[in-house]
Design a protein around this motif. Structure first.
Motif, mmCIF file in Angstrom:
data_model
loop_
_atom_site.group_PDB
_atom_site.id
_atom_site.type_symbol
_atom_site.label_atom_id
_atom_site.label_comp_id
_atom_site.label_asym_id
_atom_site.label_seq_id
_atom_site.Cartn_x
_atom_site.Cartn_y
_atom_site.Cartn_z
ATOM 1 N N PRO A 1 0.847 -1.199 0.000
ATOM 2 C CA PRO A 1 0.000 0.000 0.000
ATOM 3 C C PRO A 1 0.877 1.241 0.000
ATOM 4 O O PRO A 1 1.929 1.271 0.651
ATOM 5 N N LEU A 2 0.488 2.259 -0.745
ATOM 6 C CA LEU A 2 1.276 3.490 -0.762
ATOM 7 C C LEU A 2 0.431 4.663 -1.209
ATOM 8 O O LEU A 2 -0.179 4.633 -2.280
ATOM 9 N N ASP A 3 0.420 5.706 -0.386
ATOM 10 C CA ASP A 3 -0.127 7.005 -0.753
ATOM 11 C C ASP A 3 1.061 7.883 -1.104
ATOM 12 O O ASP A 3 1.836 8.286 -0.223
ATOM 13 N N ASP B 1 2.070 11.113 0.790
ATOM 14 C CA ASP B 1 2.521 11.027 2.182
ATOM 15 C C ASP B 1 4.029 10.803 2.182
ATOM 16 O O ASP B 1 4.511 9.687 1.962
ATOM 17 N N ASP B 2 4.791 11.856 2.426
ATOM 18 C CA ASP B 2 6.251 11.781 2.326
ATOM 19 C C ASP B 2 6.829 10.757 3.297
ATOM 20 O O ASP B 2 7.723 9.982 2.930
ATOM 21 N N ALA B 3 6.351 10.737 4.518
ATOM 22 C CA ALA B 3 6.879 9.798 5.506
ATOM 23 C C ALA B 3 6.590 8.361 5.092
ATOM 24 O O ALA B 3 7.445 7.470 5.218
ATOM 25 N N ALA B 4 5.382 8.128 4.576
ATOM 26 C CA ALA B 4 5.036 6.781 4.121
ATOM 27 C C ALA B 4 5.886 6.379 2.918
ATOM 28 O O ALA B 4 6.305 5.215 2.806
ATOM 29 N N PHE B 5 6.167 7.328 2.039
ATOM 30 C CA PHE B 5 6.989 7.042 0.867
ATOM 31 C C PHE B 5 8.416 6.686 1.306
ATOM 32 O O PHE B 5 9.042 5.742 0.779
ATOM 33 N N ALA B 6 8.949 7.430 2.252
ATOM 34 C CA ALA B 6 10.302 7.147 2.748
ATOM 35 C C ALA B 6 10.369 5.751 3.367
ATOM 36 O O ALA B 6 11.310 4.991 3.114
ATOM 37 N N ALA B 7 9.369 5.412 4.164
ATOM 38 C CA ALA B 7 9.336 4.088 4.780
ATOM 39 C C ALA B 7 9.212 2.990 3.727
ATOM 40 O O ALA B 7 9.828 1.925 3.843
ATOM 41 N N PHE B 8 8.424 3.264 2.693
ATOM 42 C CA PHE B 8 8.243 2.301 1.604
ATOM 43 C C PHE B 8 9.558 2.025 0.889
ATOM 44 O O PHE B 8 9.911 0.868 0.626
ATOM 45 N N THR B 9 10.306 3.067 0.562
ATOM 46 C CA THR B 9 11.567 2.863 -0.152
ATOM 47 C C THR B 9 12.550 2.067 0.695
ATOM 48 O O THR B 9 13.284 1.216 0.167
ATOM 49 N N GLU B 10 12.572 2.323 1.989
ATOM 50 C CA GLU B 10 13.469 1.580 2.873
ATOM 51 C C GLU B 10 13.041 0.118 2.973
ATOM 52 O O GLU B 10 13.882 -0.792 2.973
ATOM 53 N N GLU B 11 11.739 -0.109 3.048
ATOM 54 C CA GLU B 11 11.236 -1.478 3.160
ATOM 55 C C GLU B 11 11.529 -2.265 1.886
ATOM 56 O O GLU B 11 11.918 -3.440 1.947
ATOM 57 N N VAL B 12 11.360 -1.627 0.733
ATOM 58 C CA VAL B 12 11.646 -2.299 -0.539
ATOM 59 C C VAL B 12 13.122 -2.676 -0.614
ATOM 60 O O VAL B 12 13.481 -3.804 -0.987
ATOM 61 N N ALA B 13 13.996 -1.744 -0.264
ATOM 62 C CA ALA B 13 15.433 -2.016 -0.330
ATOM 63 C C ALA B 13 15.823 -3.154 0.608
ATOM 64 O O ALA B 13 16.646 -4.012 0.254
ATOM 65 N N LYS B 14 15.230 -3.175 1.783
ATOM 66 C CA LYS B 14 15.565 -4.216 2.763
ATOM 67 C C LYS B 14 15.040 -5.580 2.331
ATOM 68 O O LYS B 14 15.735 -6.591 2.469
ATOM 69 N N ALA B 15 13.827 -5.605 1.806
ATOM 70 C CA ALA B 15 13.198 -6.887 1.480
ATOM 71 C C ALA B 15 13.595 -7.421 0.107
ATOM 72 O O ALA B 15 13.690 -8.640 -0.081
ATOM 73 N N HIS B 16 13.843 -6.514 -0.844
ATOM 74 C CA HIS B 16 14.047 -6.959 -2.224
ATOM 75 C C HIS B 16 15.321 -6.437 -2.867
ATOM 76 O O HIS B 16 15.742 -6.953 -3.895
ATOM 77 N N GLY B 17 15.932 -5.430 -2.289
ATOM 78 C CA GLY B 17 17.114 -4.822 -2.883
ATOM 79 C C GLY B 17 16.784 -3.474 -3.506
ATOM 80 O O GLY B 17 15.632 -3.041 -3.558
ATOM 81 N N VAL B 18 17.816 -2.802 -3.979
ATOM 82 C CA VAL B 18 17.640 -1.510 -4.642
ATOM 83 C C VAL B 18 17.039 -1.743 -6.025
ATOM 84 O O VAL B 18 17.520 -2.590 -6.780
ATOM 85 N N PRO B 19 15.988 -1.014 -6.371
ATOM 86 C CA PRO B 19 15.368 -1.234 -7.696
ATOM 87 C C PRO B 19 16.264 -0.776 -8.833
ATOM 88 O O PRO B 19 17.065 0.154 -8.687
ATOM 89 N N ASP B 20 16.109 -1.442 -9.957
ATOM 90 C CA ASP B 20 16.798 -1.043 -11.180
ATOM 91 C C ASP B 20 15.947 -0.087 -12.003
ATOM 92 O O ASP B 20 16.477 0.722 -12.760
ATOM 93 N N ILE B 21 14.633 -0.225 -11.868
ATOM 94 C CA ILE B 21 13.694 0.608 -12.620
ATOM 95 C C ILE B 21 12.618 1.097 -11.668
ATOM 96 O O ILE B 21 12.081 0.310 -10.878
ATOM 97 N N VAL B 22 12.314 2.373 -11.714
ATOM 98 C CA VAL B 22 11.227 2.955 -10.922
ATOM 99 C C VAL B 22 10.290 3.672 -11.881
ATOM 100 O O VAL B 22 10.731 4.492 -12.701
ATOM 101 N N VAL B 23 9.013 3.340 -11.786
ATOM 102 C CA VAL B 23 8.000 4.000 -12.613
ATOM 103 C C VAL B 23 7.075 4.784 -11.684
ATOM 104 O O VAL B 23 6.265 4.206 -10.952
ATOM 105 N N ASN B 24 7.225 6.100 -11.678
ATOM 106 C CA ASN B 24 6.359 6.977 -10.887
ATOM 107 C C ASN B 24 5.107 7.262 -11.710
ATOM 108 O O ASN B 24 5.052 8.225 -12.478
#
Length: 582
Positions: free
Chosen positions: A371-373, A376-399
């Motif tokens: 889930p992501l709004d 919400d800057d704080a939620a976005f920051a937490a999301f990026t950290e969670e993704v990196a921890k669980a899956h690694g740094v993304p190679d492609i980001v589609v905003n």
């Protein structure tokens, strides 16, 4: 680097060997290529030495090692026996090998030797193919002369043209004997790799080594390429394939899965001399791989690199897509998965994201819902950290996440304008910033895709606020592209025109409420449905933008026309804006 020198004998050849690091830790042997010595690894070895017993040596004909006369002593079987002799001398068990250029070529010979797994625990190959595999690849391409096969073969022939000169008996000796090569070599590497001359350590013997090392070419190139006899290996192999390599095209490694039963592959936007240009990257990737082999368990980022079947163009890549619960986001996620990517699907509507993940799973792909709004800057920051921890740094980001707002700007409320800006513009900037920082720190390149709109360059009454946010996304993307170019991170702005997506039916009309709001939404939704341009077509353009590193991509015919009218006949664009389309 505090090397401990020693000597290893292989028959009558004396090899100059150096050691460092933790004596009781797993052994890592570093093997250099032409025209280097063990000094090639001067920036990689100190990092590896914090965890491993690190060994490097000057291969025969280079540096302080012996240089037997003639070409025959430099045939690949002899070089493989040198590697085995070094391993046997420095450790009681199998060693991990990290090799570059001709060091990788001779290590391929070693790992394809029967019983190699008893002495080589793993192999990290950098910019050096197995010559028998390469010869077979070339024969197959030319035996099936499709335009693609011929283009790939000719591209590699052009890149390898220098090897013809290197095999001549007199010309290369005259060429390399004509100059003092150390400063020339540093300037050459700076030009082709972007490497600071101070980061390049060359041995005092460089001039002599350049000429001596030519015997590797004369002894091996023609026999192996013209009469290949490909062998296979069960040794775990990690190929670091440099897509900007001036000597080797990435396509020549596509057949490696035939010959390596345990293969991982990582494509990098880097040049040939990775040990000089990106030493930390080599150390990080090698450490991750070696520790996985030692422990018998991998990591999410390493598991993604495992080659288990046919590879799509996004194989081994992690893609993160916002607004992936429907429309363009969903179709892009599915298309990326079809092409080999692992996909993180985020959306404010978690159920929608889960539906996308389920669709990918039915195709045999791998995806994860979050889930992501995006506002919400704080939620976005937490999301990026969670993704990196669980899956690694993304190679492609589609905003991709966005909303619509139509109607007169004068009728819009402050709340509507703020929400529009927070999602459409600030959300894109936030995703670009957080994930962009991760990509830069990792140092392996990447790609950011930002969804703008044809509205960014086709002003029209009734869409002023929406167009302003999308124009911001377009200029943000073009500026960010320039900012991140040095980090090999591409940025694309996608500008669709009239596309039938969920955003149309949920667009608010400023100044309208109740039945009037619903009537206007239904009318615009019906018009977009009649247009018939579906989100999957936009997804295909997004994929092409990533693969081709496109900067601005107008999508749909009206977007392409509008982009050119705005650029070349802006007065006409302004006059057309007076016609209301909403």
């Amino acid at each position: 680097m505090d090397w401990r020198p020693r000597t290893v004998q292989n028959g009558g050849v004396r090899l100059a060997v150096v050691e460092a690091g933790v004596p009781d830790a797993p052994t890592v042997v570093l093997v250099h290529g032409w025209p280097d010595t063990h000094h090639l690894w001067d920036q990689v070895a100190p990092v590896l030495a914090r965890r491993f017993h690190v060994v490097a040596y000057d291969t025969r004909g280079y540096g302080e090692s012996d240089a037997p006369a003639g070409d025959a002593p430099y045939a690949l079987p002899e070089l493989a026996r040198d590697l085995f002799a070094v391993i046997d001398a420095v450790t009681d068990g199998p060693a991990h090998v990290v090799a570059h250029d001709w060091g990788s070529v001779q290590t391929w010979e070693a790992v394809c030797t029967p019983g190699a797994a008893d002495r080589i625990a793993s192999f990290v190959s950098i910019s050096g193919p197995n010559l028998d595999h390469l010869g077979t690849w070339a024969r197959e391409k030319l035996s099936r002369p499709t335009p693609s096969n011929v283009a790939q073969a000719l591209s590699q022939v052009a890149s390898s043209a220098y090897t013809v000169m290197f095999q001549l008996p007199v010309v290369p000796k005259v060429f390399f004997g004509a100059l003092g090569w150390a400063p020339v070599w540093r300037r050459f590497l700076q030009a082709v790799e972007g490497t600071s001359p101070s980061a390049i350590t060359v041995a005092p013997s460089l001039h002599r080594d350049m000429i001596s090392g030519l015997r590797y070419y004369r002894a091996n190139i023609r026999p192996r390429l013209f009469h290949p006899s490909p062998g296979s290996t069960d040794v775990p192999v990690l190929e670091l394939v440099n897509t900007r390599d001036i000597a080797l095209r990435a396509a020549i490694f596509d057949n490696t899965p035939r010959y390596a039963s345990r293969l991982w592959r990582r494509d990098l936007p880097a040049g040939h001399w990775l040990p000089y240009s990106r030493p930390q990257l080599i150390a990080d990737r090698a450490t991750e791989f070696i520790e996985a082999v030692e422990s018998g368990s991998g990591s999410p980022s390493l598991d993604r690199l495992a080659v288990t079947g046919p590879r799509g163009p996004l194989a081994g890549r992690l893609a993160v897509i916002t607004g992936a619960g429907s429309g363009i986001g969903r179709e892009t996620a599915i298309l990326f998965a079809r092409n080999g990517a692992e996909v993180v699907c985020s959306d404010i509507d978690l159920d929608g994201a889960r539906t996308t993940v389920e669709a990918i799973a039915t195709l045999g792909g791998t995806a994860h819902a979050y889930p992501l709004d995006v506002s919400d800057d704080a939620a976005f920051a937490a999301f990026t950290e969670e993704v990196a921890k669980a899956h690694g740094v993304p190679d492609i980001v589609v905003n991709n996440a966005g909303i619509g707002l139509a109607g007169s700007l004068l009728d819009a409320t402050d709340a509507q304008i703020r929400r529009l800006v927070d999602i459409n513009l600030i959300g894109v900037a936030t995703g670009s910033r957080y994930f962009g920082r991760q990509m830069v720190e990792r140092g392996e390149g990447g790609h950011i895709v930002n969804l703008a709109s044809a509205a960014a360059f086709t002003p029209q009454r009734g869409l002023g606020a929406y167009a302003a946010t999308k124009a911001g996304v377009l200029l943000l993307s073009e500026s960010l592209r320039a900012e991140l170019a040095g980090a090999r991170i591409g940025v694309s702005a996608i500008c669709p025109g009239i596309v039938d997506t969920k955003i149309v039916s949920t667009t608010e009309f400023a100044g309208s409420t109740g039945a009037e709001q619903k009537r206007r939404q239904d009318r615009m939704d019906a018009a977009y449905r009649r247009r018939g341009y579906t989100p999957d077509k936009v997804a295909r353009r997004i994929l092409a933008a990533v693969l081709e590193n496109r900067a601005v991509v107008p999508v749909t015919p009206e977007a392409a026309v509008g982009y050119r009218v705005y650029r070349f006949v802006p007065a006409l664009s302004r006059r057309m804006a007076r016609t209301s389309l909403v």
